[in-house]
Scaffold this active site. Structure first.
Site, PDB file in Angstrom:
ATOM      1  N   LYS A   1       1.134  -3.714   2.623  1.00 60.63           N
ATOM      2  CA  LYS A   1       1.211  -5.121   3.013  1.00 60.63           C
ATOM      3  C   LYS A   1       1.127  -5.303   4.535  1.00 60.63           C
ATOM      4  O   LYS A   1       0.354  -6.142   5.018  1.00 60.63           O
ATOM      5  CB  LYS A   1       2.508  -5.735   2.473  1.00 60.63           C
ATOM      6  CG  LYS A   1       2.782  -7.152   2.931  1.00 60.63           C
ATOM      7  CD  LYS A   1       3.939  -7.751   2.199  1.00 60.63           C
ATOM      8  CE  LYS A   1       5.141  -6.868   2.231  1.00 60.63           C
ATOM      9  NZ  LYS A   1       5.612  -6.563   3.605  1.00 60.63           N
TER      10      LYS A   1
ATOM     11  N   THR B   1      -0.034  -3.118   6.648  1.00 58.40           N
ATOM     12  CA  THR B   1      -1.368  -2.635   7.024  1.00 58.40           C
ATOM     13  C   THR B   1      -2.404  -3.734   6.839  1.00 58.40           C
ATOM     14  O   THR B   1      -3.285  -3.941   7.689  1.00 58.40           O
ATOM     15  CB  THR B   1      -1.740  -1.401   6.183  1.00 58.40           C
ATOM     16  OG1 THR B   1      -0.707  -0.423   6.310  1.00 58.40           O
ATOM     17  CG2 THR B   1      -3.058  -0.794   6.623  1.00 58.40           C
TER      18      THR B   1
ATOM     19  N   ARG C   1       7.597  -7.965  11.451  1.00 62.27           N
ATOM     20  CA  ARG C   1       8.993  -7.638  11.724  1.00 62.27           C
ATOM     21  C   ARG C   1       9.112  -6.300  12.464  1.00 62.27           C
ATOM     22  O   ARG C   1       8.199  -5.484  12.446  1.00 62.27           O
ATOM     23  CB  ARG C   1       9.775  -7.556  10.405  1.00 62.27           C
ATOM     24  CG  ARG C   1       9.865  -8.880   9.669  1.00 62.27           C
ATOM     25  CD  ARG C   1      10.448  -8.700   8.284  1.00 62.27           C
ATOM     26  NE  ARG C   1       9.588  -7.843   7.467  1.00 62.27           N
ATOM     27  CZ  ARG C   1       9.979  -7.234   6.357  1.00 62.27           C
ATOM     28  NH1 ARG C   1      11.214  -7.378   5.929  1.00 62.27           N
ATOM     29  NH2 ARG C   1       9.134  -6.495   5.664  1.00 62.27           N
TER      30      ARG C   1
ATOM     31  N   LYS D   1      11.120   4.886   3.036  1.00 62.99           N
ATOM     32  CA  LYS D   1       9.989   3.967   3.103  1.00 62.99           C
ATOM     33  C   LYS D   1       9.064   4.229   4.291  1.00 62.99           C
ATOM     34  O   LYS D   1       7.865   3.991   4.240  1.00 62.99           O
ATOM     35  CB  LYS D   1      10.516   2.527   3.165  1.00 62.99           C
ATOM     36  CG  LYS D   1       9.428   1.457   3.170  1.00 62.99           C
ATOM     37  CD  LYS D   1      10.052   0.070   3.139  1.00 62.99           C
ATOM     38  CE  LYS D   1       8.994  -1.009   3.181  1.00 62.99           C
ATOM     39  NZ  LYS D   1       8.353  -1.126   4.508  1.00 62.99           N
TER      40      LYS D   1
ATOM     41  N   ALA E   1      13.814  -7.897   2.893  1.00 64.52           N
ATOM     42  CA  ALA E   1      13.644  -8.974   1.920  1.00 64.52           C
ATOM     43  C   ALA E   1      14.399  -8.719   0.627  1.00 64.52           C
ATOM     44  O   ALA E   1      14.592  -9.638  -0.164  1.00 64.52           O
ATOM     45  CB  ALA E   1      12.165  -9.181   1.607  1.00 64.52           C
TER      46      ALA E   1
ATOM     47  N   PHE F   1       8.464  -6.939   1.112  1.00 67.92           N
ATOM     48  CA  PHE F   1       8.402  -6.526  -0.283  1.00 67.92           C
ATOM     49  C   PHE F   1       7.496  -7.450  -1.103  1.00 67.92           C
ATOM     50  O   PHE F   1       6.559  -8.032  -0.578  1.00 67.92           O
ATOM     51  CB  PHE F   1       9.803  -6.392  -0.881  1.00 67.92           C
ATOM     52  CG  PHE F   1      10.589  -5.252  -0.299  1.00 67.92           C
ATOM     53  CD1 PHE F   1      10.092  -3.963  -0.321  1.00 67.92           C
ATOM     54  CD2 PHE F   1      11.821  -5.463   0.299  1.00 67.92           C
ATOM     55  CE1 PHE F   1      10.809  -2.895   0.226  1.00 67.92           C
ATOM     56  CE2 PHE F   1      12.542  -4.405   0.848  1.00 67.92           C
ATOM     57  CZ  PHE F   1      12.033  -3.124   0.810  1.00 67.92           C
TER      58      PHE F   1
ATOM     59  N   PHE G   1      -8.090   2.387  -1.605  1.00 67.11           N
ATOM     60  CA  PHE G   1      -7.645   3.759  -1.424  1.00 67.11           C
ATOM     61  C   PHE G   1      -8.802   4.691  -1.769  1.00 67.11           C
ATOM     62  O   PHE G   1      -9.607   4.405  -2.673  1.00 67.11           O
ATOM     63  CB  PHE G   1      -6.456   4.087  -2.354  1.00 67.11           C
ATOM     64  CG  PHE G   1      -5.107   3.746  -1.788  1.00 67.11           C
ATOM     65  CD1 PHE G   1      -4.140   4.727  -1.620  1.00 67.11           C
ATOM     66  CD2 PHE G   1      -4.786   2.439  -1.445  1.00 67.11           C
ATOM     67  CE1 PHE G   1      -2.888   4.419  -1.117  1.00 67.11           C
ATOM     68  CE2 PHE G   1      -3.535   2.125  -0.941  1.00 67.11           C
ATOM     69  CZ  PHE G   1      -2.582   3.115  -0.776  1.00 67.11           C
TER      70      PHE G   1
ATOM     71  N   TRP H   1      -7.712   0.204   6.208  1.00 68.42           N
ATOM     72  CA  TRP H   1      -7.022   1.458   6.510  1.00 68.42           C
ATOM     73  C   TRP H   1      -8.009   2.455   7.133  1.00 68.42           C
ATOM     74  O   TRP H   1      -7.669   3.149   8.091  1.00 68.42           O
ATOM     75  CB  TRP H   1      -6.415   2.052   5.231  1.00 68.42           C
ATOM     76  CG  TRP H   1      -5.547   3.247   5.494  1.00 68.42           C
ATOM     77  CD1 TRP H   1      -4.205   3.270   5.750  1.00 68.42           C
ATOM     78  CD2 TRP H   1      -5.977   4.619   5.538  1.00 68.42           C
ATOM     79  NE1 TRP H   1      -3.775   4.559   5.955  1.00 68.42           N
ATOM     80  CE2 TRP H   1      -4.836   5.410   5.829  1.00 68.42           C
ATOM     81  CE3 TRP H   1      -7.208   5.257   5.366  1.00 68.42           C
ATOM     82  CZ2 TRP H   1      -4.896   6.799   5.943  1.00 68.42           C
ATOM     83  CZ3 TRP H   1      -7.277   6.637   5.479  1.00 68.42           C
ATOM     84  CH2 TRP H   1      -6.130   7.398   5.769  1.00 68.42           C
TER      85      TRP H   1
END
Length: 558
Positions: A73, A75, A96, A107, A275, A303, A383, A411
Site C-alpha cells: 500500500k 509502495t 506516516r 512488518k 490503524a 492496513f 509481483f 516496484w
C-alpha cells in the site's frame, strides 16, 4: 532471478538537497528547518501563510486485508505520487512515520519499497527527526506528573484505582503490557497496577495528528482524561498542569517533515498512529498543508480499508473538513490466492481458481469504499511471477463490481509503472463526481456507531458488549461525549475479530472487550477481540537480521 533489496536501492538514490524539493512546492528555503541535507521540517509561519489558497485534489490509497503475501500500500502511494509527477501533474505525497516496533518486529518499515520509496530510508525507519521520541516523552511526562501529584498529597482526590493513563514506549514488548509500579518503599510512591502501550497507540499521538495548530494541540492535550475521583469525576491533564510542558516537548514534532521520493518528488512524512489500534492516518496539518501546495495529494490510510479507510473517512475527514476525490484500492494476485486458500509456500504456482475465490475480500472492500460516496480504482500491484490469466481474473472480477483495475509496476519501474493509474486517477479527481459522506452522523449513540461499523463494514451480525461497557458508553454520552466518532481497535487480518478468518466472512460477531475515552483526540476507542495495544515480537523478529556491515552501513532493514 535476484533483486536488489529495498535498502540497497535506497542507498543508491540520487537525492537532491531538500531546499530544491521544497522549491517544487513554492516553499522558500528560509521556511525549511533542515535536519541534515535531505530532510527538513516546515515552519508554522509558512503553514499559516498559505491557508487562504484553494485546496488541491485528495486521493486516498487503501488496500485489502493484509496477508503474508504482501500488498504494497505505501509502495503504491509513493509510486502513484511519482506517476502523477511523471505525467506532468503537480503532486505531493503524505504518509506516516515508521514505528520502531514493526521495524524490529515483523512488518518492517514504512517508506515504500523497490523503486517506489521515500528516502532517506534508513533514517525514516529509525529515529528520523525525533517526533516519536517527543511524543513518547510528552506522554510519559504526564504519567510522571500524575504519580507525583499523588505522592505529594493528592490534592485533586485521584482514586488510584481509577487511573486510566498508561505509559508508552516505541517498541514491541509484551512483558510491559501489565505491570506493578512504585515498589520499593515509601520513597518510591504508592504501589499500583500500571501498563504500557506502544507509542503509536498513545492519545498524544492522536492529538498531534488531529491538531491544526500548537494552540489546538495544547487544548487537546489539556482535555485528556487521566483518572477519576472516588465519585467518578474526571481528572484532566490540565488539572495536573501538564498540558503546557507537554506542548513544549511537542513544539518541533508538530511541524511536518519534508523528504523526497527516489524520483525527487516531495513527500510529507508526519505522524504515525497504527490503524489496527489507533486511527491510522498521517497528520491533519501535513495533509491540509499539502493540499494548499499541490494540485494532487496522495495519502494513505493504514492496513485494510475496513480499518484505515473507514477511520480516514469517519474520523480524519470529519475532524479536518476534507474529503477524497478518488480512492485507490491496492490488491495483489498473491494476496487473492492466499484469500482463496493457497498456502504461502505454494503462491508461485498459477492458480486462477484460487484468485477467483480470494476476490471476495477485494469485492467487499470495493463495496465498502463506494458506500462513502467516493469512486474507487483498483491498483493491481504487480509481483514477479503473476500470470496473465491470474491478472485477467482480477480485472474481470473488478469490472463485475462496477469498478476498474489497472496493473501497476511501480516496484520495478518507479513512477513510469503507474502512469496509467495516474492518468485515470487524475481524470476521476478532475471530474469531481465524489459525493462523500461519513458512515454515521455525530448524533448517533456511541454503541450504535460501533454497530453501524460492525454491520456495514465488517458484515457482522452483532456487537457483543457486557452491561459494564454499555453503561460506560451511556455515562460518556451523559457527560457530553456522545457526538464523538468511534475508533475500532481490531485485527487487521480479517473483517472479523478472528485473524485466521480470511476472505469475506459473514455470520460472525464483534466482541468489544474494553472501551477507552480519548477526550483530547476526540474519539472513543473500542478494543475488540484479542487485539493488543502493546504488540509482542514474533518468534523470529526482524531485529535478528539488522546489523552494521564492515563499511558501517545498516543491513537488514526492509
Amino acid at each position: 532471478m535476484s533483486f536488489k533489496t529495498d535498502i540497497e536501492i535506497a542507498r543508491e538514490a540520487s537525492k537532491r538537497p531538500i531546499q530544491e524539493i521544497g522549491a517544487k512546492l513554492g516553499i522558500d528555503a528560509a521556511d525549511l528547518l533542515p535536519y541534515g541535507h535531505d530532510k527538513a521540517k516546515l515552519s508554522q509561519r509558512f503553514i499559516d501563510s498559505v491557508q487562504d489558497r484553494p485546496d488541491g485534489k485528495l486521493i486516498l490509497v487503501t488496500a485489502i486485508n493484509p496477508t503474508p503475501a504482501g500488498e504494497g500500500k505505501t509502495t503504491t502511494t509513493v509510486g502513484l505520487g511519482d506517476g502523477l509527477n511523471a505525467i506532468g501533474k503537480k503532486a505531493a505525497i503524505c504518509i506516516r512515520e515508521a514505528s520502531l516496533g514493526p521495524c524490529f518486529g515483523m512488518k518492517g518499515g514504512a517508506a515504500g519499497g523497490g523503486y517506489a520509496q521515500v528516502v532517506p530510508m534508513e533514517e525514516m525507519n529509525l529515529h528520523f527527526t525525533g517526533d516519536f521520541h517527543a511524543i513518547t516523552s510528552a506522554h510519559n511526562l504526564l504519567s510522571a506528573m500524575i504519580d507525583n501529584h499523588i505522592y505529594w498529597g493528592n490534592a485533586l482526590g485521584i482514586d488510584t484505582r481509577r487511573i486510566v493513563w498508561r505509559r508508552v514506549m516505541d517498541m514491541n514488548d509484551r512483558a510491559l503490557r501489565q505491570i506493578t509500579a512504585s515498589l520499593g518503599g515509601v520513597a518510591n510512591g504508592f504501589p499500583t497496577e500500571a501498563g504500557f502501550d506502544i507509542t503509536v497507540a498513545s492519545e498524544v499521538m492522536a492529538c498531534l495528528c488531529l491538531a491544526r495548530s500548537l494552540k489546538d494541540l495544547q487544548k487537546r492535550l489539556g482535555d485528556i482524561i487521566v483518572a477519576y475521583t472516588r465519585d467518578r469525576a474526571p481528572i484532566h491533564a490540565r488539572d495536573i498542569k501538564a498540558d503546557g510542558a507537554m506542548t513544549v516537548l511537542l513544539k518541533d514534532a508538530m511541524q511536518p517533515n519534508l523528504v523526497q521520493t527516489l524520483e525527487n518528488n516531495p513527500a510529507f512524512v508526519h505522524g504515525g498512529p497504527f490503524a489496527n489500534i489507533a486511527h491510522g492516518c498521517n497528520s491533519v496539518i501535513a495533509t491540509t498543508t499539502a493540499l494548499k501546495l499541490a494540485d494532487y495529494v496522495v495519502t494513505e490510510a493504514g492496513f485494510g480499508a475496513d480499518l484505515g479507510a473507514e477511520k480516514f473517512m469517519n474520523i480524519k475527514c470529519r475532524k479536518a473538513g476534507i474529503a477524497p476525490s478518488c480512492v485507490v484500492l491496492v490488491a495483489t494476485v498473491r494476496a487473492m490466492k492466499m484469500n482463496g486458500g493457497v498456502a504461502k509456500a505454494d503462491l508461485g504456482a498459477e492458480n486462477v481458481e484460487a484468485v477467483g475465490k480470494g476476490c471476495a475480500n477485494l469485492g467487499r472492500h470495493i463495496e465498502n469504499v463506494k458506500s462513502f460516496g467516493v469512486p474507487v480504482v483498483v491498483a493491481i500491484n504487480h509481483f514477479h511471477g503473476d500470470t496473465e490469466a491470474e491478472i485477467a481474473a482480477v480485472d474481470e472480477f473488478v469490472r463485475g463490481q462496477g469498478s476498474e483495475a489497472i496493473l501497476c509496476r511501480h516496484w520495478a519501474e518507479g513512477g513510469k509503472g503507474t502512469e496509467a493509474l495516474a492518468r485515470r486517477v487524475a481524470e476521476i479527481a478532475d471530474h469531481d463526481d465524489a459525493n462523500f459522506a461519513p458512515l454515521y452522523p455525530d448524533e448517533m449513540g456511541l454503541f450504535e456507531k460501533m454497530e453501524t461499523i460492525a454491520k456495514r463494514i465488517y458484515r457482522a451480525d452483532a456487537v457483543i458488549a457486557d452491561k459494564k461497557i454499555r453503561d460506560q458508553l451511556h455515562a460518556w454520552e451523559a457527560q457530553g461525549y456522545g457526538n464523538l466518532p468511534v475508533c475500532m481497535a481490531k485485527t487487521q487480518y480479517s473483517f472479523s475479530t478472528d485473524p485466521a478468518l480470511r476472505g469475506a466472512p459473514t455470520g460472525h460477531s464483534v466482541p468489544v472487550r474494553e472501551v477507552r475515552l480519548s477526550a483530547g483526540a476526540g474519539f472513543v476507542v473500542a478494543i475488540c477481540g484479542e487485539i493488543m495495544t502493546m504488540p509482542g515480537l514474533p518468534r523470529s523478529p526482524a531485529a535478528e537480521a539488522i546489523r552494521l556491515n564492515e563499511a558501517g552501513q545498516i543491513e537488514g532493514l526492509f
